[in-house]
Design an enzyme around this catalytic site. Structure first.
Site, short mmCIF file in Angstrom:
data_model
loop_
_atom_site.label_atom_id
_atom_site.label_comp_id
_atom_site.label_asym_id
_atom_site.label_seq_id
_atom_site.Cartn_x
_atom_site.Cartn_y
_atom_site.Cartn_z
N GLY A 208 6.33 -6.29 20.66
CA GLY A 208 5.71 -7.01 19.92
C GLY A 208 6.25 -8.41 19.95
O GLY A 208 7.18 -8.67 20.73
N ASN A 209 5.52 -9.51 19.02
CA ASN A 209 6.54 -10.47 18.67
C ASN A 209 6.12 -10.85 17.25
O ASN A 209 5.46 -10.38 16.35
CB ASN A 209 5.99 -11.71 19.70
CG ASN A 209 4.74 -11.64 19.60
OD1 ASN A 209 3.88 -12.58 18.48
ND2 ASN A 209 3.78 -11.45 20.52
#
Ligand code: C5P
Length: 405
Positions: A208-209
């Site tokens: 993810g980020n």
């Protein structure tokens, strides 16, 4: 200009209340229907009779009429209003509004108002400057209330500084602008992506980020405020959408976001790609949790589809495409390249080098670049304010498309 608009004017106990008489008169002259609600102390500064005569409506101060027990319904007043204007607003009333205290009719009306709220503070310069007052105004802004900044000048205390309530003409001008803005994107269909995407590795792990979706959600709010029909395709975020008029489609992965966007894109007049979409996704997603071992683990990643670039290829005539670019170096140059490569009309550039900008924080500092390579650098501000600036620009572009109308 204000013909038929329902405006509730809340008056609090400040000497500036004498200006509310001309304010009410101006609003009525512009065609608005005005109802006035006063705090008990406000009556010491201006008589209910004056405001009742000018507004052509009875004044409301008490929760009920002591003579006959009739209720002054703050709920129905809150529903009746297209705008609730508190002018003048004292530090005391703003503090109560910020804290949700409801010990008079002006405050219960505030809490039950579904319409936009504008607040014109008036107080002595030191009271205005006090961190408590500033904090309360910040809280009120975070509720979406609009503060009409007080002016500098002579104050009732004899001191001089910032704290004078804005002049009635200025307040009316801001109200006019406000109503123009709420109509600006009426009927326009806007498709907006926001937040991160999660690319599954196995049932418990993902790539993810740090995107939290705050900028995209602020944009959705602002677009809806201006009358647009917003579809928000949101990655996994913790945020809530407050307006029921925003249609929300929740997705998790880049592939899901791609599908959701492509389904909606054809009917959209404006598409804004604000999401931080993963550029790579694991080639294989394990159906069971990967076990720890002593060997190193290689996960093969495949590139995802670039949603914004695909939209650029399929762009229909008259459609406006807006993208975001988060850069760490050669910012403007890279953003401009992206604008061209993805066939966008506008790109909003964020630099990770700017303090107070980017992931998670409530503020942002952006630069807007359009196809004519015009570069507009905006100051660091709240994401809600950045959203208003971006939507201003989009509304201007829509207007230009329609030949300035
Ligand atoms: O190329 P880069 O990812 O930096 O471009 C950022 C812009 O492209 C943003 O508007 C982002 O929402 C969009 N984008 C997208 N789909 C991807 C990757 C980026 O829509 N797979």
């Amino acid at each position: 200009m204000l013909k038929g608009k329902h405006i509730v004017v809340g008056v609090t106990g400040s000497i500036a209340a004498y200006k509310t008489a001309s304010l009410v008169r101006l609003l009525v002259k512009e065609g608005a229907e005005v109802k006035v609600v006063m705090t008990p102390l406000a009556k010491a500064f201006i008589t209910p009779l004056t405001l009742a005569t000018l507004s052509k409506n009875p004044i409301m101060v008490d929760f009920y009429d002591p003579e006959n027990g009739d209720w002054n319904s703050h709920v129905s007043m809150g529903l009746w209003a297209d705008l609730y204007l508190v002018a003048p607003a004292t530090a005391n009333t703003m503090g109560k509004m910020a804290a949700g205290i409801a010990d008079n009719l002006l405050l219960t009306t505030y809490l039950s108002a579904k319409c936009p709220v504008m607040i014109a503070p008036a107080m002595d310069l030191d009271m205005y400057r006090h961190p408590a007052t500033q904090k309360n105004m910040e809280i009120l802004r975070s509720y979406g209330n609009l503060i009409i900044e007080p002016e500098e000048g002579e104050l009732a205390s004899g001191l001089s500084g910032k704290g004078r309530m804005a002049e009635p003409e200025e307040i009316v001008e801001q109200i006019r602008n406000f109503f123009v803005r709420t109509e600006e994107l009426r009927g326009k269909k806007v498709l907006l992506t926001a937040g991160p995407t999660y690319e599954q590795i196995d049932p418990v792990r993902f790539i993810g980020n740090h995107s939290t979706g705050k900028m995209g959600f602020a944009l959705a709010e602002e677009l809806a405020k201006r009358g647009a029909e917003v579809t928000l395709v949101a990655g996994p975020v913790r945020l809530k959408t407050t307006r029921t008029s925003i249609r929300r489609v929740d997705v998790v992965s880049a592939a899901e976001m791609y599908e959701a966007v492509m389904q909606e894109a054809l009917s959209a007049d404006i598409v804004i790609s604000c999401a931080a979409v993963a550029d790579f996704t694991p080639k294989e997603k394990s159906g069971v949790k990967l076990k720890r071992g002593n060997e190193s683990l290689c996960i093969e990643l495949l590139p995802t589809r670039d949603i914004a670039a695909e939209l650029g290829k399929k762009k229909k005539a008259g459609q406006l495409l807006v993208g975001f670019a988060l850069e760490t170096n050669d910012e403007e140059c890279n953003a401009l390249l992206k604008l061209k490569k993805k066939n966008l009309d506008l790109i909003v550039l964020n630099s990770l080098r700017d303090e107070g900008a980017g992931f998670g924080v409530d503020t942002n500092k952006v630069t807007l670049i359009d196809r004519s390579e015009k570069i507009e650098v905006l100051d660091l501000k709240l994401k809600s304010e950045v959203a208003a600036d971006i939507v201003d620009r989009i509304a201007q572009m829509v207007k230009n498309q329609n030949g300035g109308k």
